[in-house]
Design an enzyme around this catalytic site. Structure first.
Site, PDB file in Angstrom:
ATOM      1  N   SER A  32      -2.736  -7.779   2.812  1.00  0.00           N
ATOM      2  CA  SER A  32      -3.124  -7.679   4.231  1.00  0.00           C
ATOM      3  C   SER A  32      -3.557  -9.055   4.763  1.00  0.00           C
ATOM      4  O   SER A  32      -3.266  -9.409   5.898  1.00  0.00           O
ATOM      5  CB  SER A  32      -4.273  -6.684   4.407  1.00  0.00           C
ATOM      6  OG  SER A  32      -3.885  -5.394   4.010  1.00  0.00           O
ATOM      7  N   LYS A  81     -17.904  -6.515   7.515  1.00  0.00           N
ATOM      8  CA  LYS A  81     -16.700  -7.322   7.737  1.00  0.00           C
ATOM      9  C   LYS A  81     -16.220  -7.196   9.171  1.00  0.00           C
ATOM     10  O   LYS A  81     -16.338  -6.131   9.763  1.00  0.00           O
ATOM     11  CB  LYS A  81     -15.583  -6.782   6.835  1.00  0.00           C
ATOM     12  CG  LYS A  81     -15.337  -7.579   5.561  1.00  0.00           C
ATOM     13  CD  LYS A  81     -14.051  -7.076   4.946  1.00  0.00           C
ATOM     14  CE  LYS A  81     -13.715  -7.667   3.597  1.00  0.00           C
ATOM     15  NZ  LYS A  81     -12.591  -6.948   2.982  1.00  0.00           N
ATOM     16  N   HIS A  92       0.837  -1.207   0.000  1.00  0.00           N
ATOM     17  CA  HIS A  92       0.000   0.000   0.000  1.00  0.00           C
ATOM     18  C   HIS A  92       0.874   1.261   0.000  1.00  0.00           C
ATOM     19  O   HIS A  92       0.625   2.202  -0.757  1.00  0.00           O
ATOM     20  CB  HIS A  92      -0.885   0.055   1.256  1.00  0.00           C
ATOM     21  CG  HIS A  92      -1.910  -1.023   1.371  1.00  0.00           C
ATOM     22  ND1 HIS A  92      -2.100  -1.743   2.531  1.00  0.00           N
ATOM     23  CD2 HIS A  92      -2.827  -1.503   0.488  1.00  0.00           C
ATOM     24  CE1 HIS A  92      -3.089  -2.610   2.372  1.00  0.00           C
ATOM     25  NE2 HIS A  92      -3.543  -2.499   1.140  1.00  0.00           N
ATOM     26  N   ARG A  97      -1.595  -5.830  -8.604  1.00  0.00           N
ATOM     27  CA  ARG A  97      -0.449  -6.674  -8.270  1.00  0.00           C
ATOM     28  C   ARG A  97      -0.210  -7.748  -9.316  1.00  0.00           C
ATOM     29  O   ARG A  97       0.911  -8.063  -9.656  1.00  0.00           O
ATOM     30  CB  ARG A  97      -0.679  -7.355  -6.909  1.00  0.00           C
ATOM     31  CG  ARG A  97      -0.522  -6.413  -5.759  1.00  0.00           C
ATOM     32  CD  ARG A  97      -1.081  -7.006  -4.507  1.00  0.00           C
ATOM     33  NE  ARG A  97      -2.547  -7.047  -4.568  1.00  0.00           N
ATOM     34  CZ  ARG A  97      -3.312  -7.340  -3.547  1.00  0.00           C
ATOM     35  NH1 ARG A  97      -2.769  -7.682  -2.389  1.00  0.00           N
ATOM     36  NH2 ARG A  97      -4.615  -7.319  -3.656  1.00  0.00           N
TER      37      ARG A  97
HETATM   38  N1  COD Z   1       1.020  -3.855  -4.049  1.00  0.00           N
HETATM   39  C1  COD Z   1       0.320  -2.922  -4.723  1.00  0.00           C
HETATM   40  N2  COD Z   1      -0.937  -2.565  -4.445  1.00  0.00           N
HETATM   41  C2  COD Z   1      -1.512  -3.191  -3.432  1.00  0.00           C
HETATM   42  C3  COD Z   1      -0.875  -4.173  -2.672  1.00  0.00           C
HETATM   43  C4  COD Z   1       0.466  -4.516  -3.032  1.00  0.00           C
HETATM   44  N3  COD Z   1       1.145  -5.452  -2.377  1.00  0.00           N
HETATM   45  N4  COD Z   1      -1.727  -4.622  -1.728  1.00  0.00           N
HETATM   46  C5  COD Z   1      -2.866  -3.942  -1.914  1.00  0.00           C
HETATM   47  N5  COD Z   1      -2.738  -3.076  -2.936  1.00  0.00           N
HETATM   48  C6  COD Z   1      -3.709  -2.117  -3.447  1.00  0.00           C
HETATM   49  C7  COD Z   1      -5.017  -2.740  -3.840  1.00  0.00           C
HETATM   50  O1  COD Z   1      -4.965  -3.208  -5.159  1.00  0.00           O
HETATM   51  C8  COD Z   1      -5.904  -1.538  -3.719  1.00  0.00           C
HETATM   52  O2  COD Z   1      -5.764  -0.701  -4.844  1.00  0.00           O
HETATM   53  C9  COD Z   1      -5.361  -0.793  -2.499  1.00  0.00           C
HETATM   54  O3  COD Z   1      -4.022  -1.230  -2.382  1.00  0.00           O
HETATM   55  C10 COD Z   1      -6.139  -1.067  -1.213  1.00  0.00           C
HETATM   56  O4  COD Z   1      -6.207  -2.471  -0.971  1.00  0.00           O
HETATM   57  P1  COD Z   1      -7.267  -3.128   0.042  1.00  0.00           P
HETATM   58  O5  COD Z   1      -7.225  -4.603  -0.130  1.00  0.00           O
HETATM   59  O6  COD Z   1      -7.053  -2.572   1.399  1.00  0.00           O
HETATM   60  O7  COD Z   1      -8.649  -2.523  -0.534  1.00  0.00           O
HETATM   61  P2  COD Z   1     -10.003  -3.209  -0.924  1.00  0.00           P
HETATM   62  O8  COD Z   1      -9.873  -3.976  -2.194  1.00  0.00           O
HETATM   63  O9  COD Z   1     -10.545  -3.911   0.265  1.00  0.00           O
HETATM   64  O10 COD Z   1     -10.906  -1.883  -1.256  1.00  0.00           O
HETATM   65  C11 COD Z   1     -12.187  -2.016  -1.732  1.00  0.00           C
HETATM   66  C12 COD Z   1     -12.953  -0.686  -1.768  1.00  0.00           C
HETATM   67  C13 COD Z   1     -12.979  -0.013  -0.401  1.00  0.00           C
HETATM   68  C14 COD Z   1     -12.303   0.264  -2.756  1.00  0.00           C
HETATM   69  C15 COD Z   1     -14.393  -1.033  -2.253  1.00  0.00           C
HETATM   70  O11 COD Z   1     -14.928  -2.040  -1.437  1.00  0.00           O
HETATM   71  C16 COD Z   1     -15.339   0.166  -2.245  1.00  0.00           C
HETATM   72  O12 COD Z   1     -15.221   1.071  -3.044  1.00  0.00           O
HETATM   73  N6  COD Z   1     -16.290   0.186  -1.290  1.00  0.00           N
HETATM   74  C17 COD Z   1     -17.244   1.284  -1.104  1.00  0.00           C
HETATM   75  C18 COD Z   1     -18.637   0.938  -1.599  1.00  0.00           C
HETATM   76  C19 COD Z   1     -18.761   1.159  -3.093  1.00  0.00           C
HETATM   77  O13 COD Z   1     -18.582   2.237  -3.617  1.00  0.00           O
HETATM   78  N7  COD Z   1     -19.110   0.077  -3.808  1.00  0.00           N
HETATM   79  C20 COD Z   1     -19.256   0.086  -5.242  1.00  0.00           C
HETATM   80  C21 COD Z   1     -17.960  -0.230  -5.941  1.00  0.00           C
HETATM   81  S1  COD Z   1     -18.174  -0.328  -7.701  1.00  0.00           S
END
Ligand code: COD
Length: 163
Positions: free
Chosen positions: A129, A42, A18, A91
């Site tokens: 994560s 969640k 991140h 990723r």
């Molecule tokens: N290297 C690079 N990028 C990474 C890595 C890594 N090792 N690990 C994670 N990431 C990136 C992910 O690809 C993402 O871009 C970002 O970091 C955050 O990751 P996460 O896993 O914490 O996030 P998610 O996938 O749980 O987030 C989901 C959202 C919160 C974006 C989604 O659920 C959302 O938009 N919710 C709101 C409700 C909504 O609008 N819904 C309609 C969607 S169309």
């Protein structure tokens, strides 16, 4: 004009994957808002205030990066904050389908907000994560994969939950 991007996610917890994406975004935009989703469905390991604290501590020296929490639709939040972009990290091919679907749905909901995909440094491309939590729960070492602020609290969390 000043350009704002949102880096949305669960960040449960923040990893160096991140951090890598957020730093790359901060070089392309005037302001980056790291937005933590308040997900009532969640059961997270860390509370939203804890997750915000990890982000604030990690980016304390970076005035262009701020931490915030949101609930509801991401695009509604992006509009409220005046953001022109949503930044996501890709990723591997496995991330693509989910990300592509979300990007197109978000465009339908808010055509003026562009989704931007960034690629992480290779050494963090396998970090998630979910795996960080699993390894720590099994007493494995994740130092070097999460920020300092997270490393100590992770170990504490699992120590207190196994008492
Ligand atoms: N290297 C690079 N990028 C990474 C890595 C890594 N090792 N690990 C994670 N990431 C990136 C992910 O690809 C993402 O871009 C970002 O970091 C955050 O990751 P996460 O896993 O914490 O996030 P998610 O996938 O749980 O987030 C989901 C959202 C919160 C974006 C989604 O659920 C959302 O938009 N919710 C709101 C409700 C909504 O609008 N819904 C309609 C969607 S169309």
């Amino acid at each position: 004009t000043s350009r704002t991007a949102i880096c949305p996610g669960s960040f449960d917890p923040l990893t160096l994957g991140h951090v890598d994406i957020i730093r790359r975004a901060a070089r392309q935009f005037d302001r980056v808002i790291v937005a933590v989703l308040h997900n009532t469905g969640k059961a997270p390991l860390f509370t939203v205030p804890e997750r915000l604290e990890f982000i604030s501590a990690t980016f304390a020296d970076d005035p262009g990066v701020e931490a915030d929490a949101f609930s509801g639709l991401l695009v509604a939040y992006a509009r409220r904050r005046g953001a022109t972009a949503i930044v996501r990290g890709i990723r591997a091919v496995s991330d693509f389908e989910y990300e592509f679907q979300m990007a197109l749905m978000n465009r339908r909901l808010a055509p003026e907000v562009e989704t931007v995909f960034l690629t992480p440094a290779e050494e963090y491309s396998y970090v998630s994560s979910r795996l960080i939590k699993e390894i720590t729960a099994l007493s494995g070492d994740v130092s070097g994969l999460v920020p300092e602020a997270v490393a100590g609290r992770l170990v504490e969390k699992f120590a207190s939950s196994s008492e």
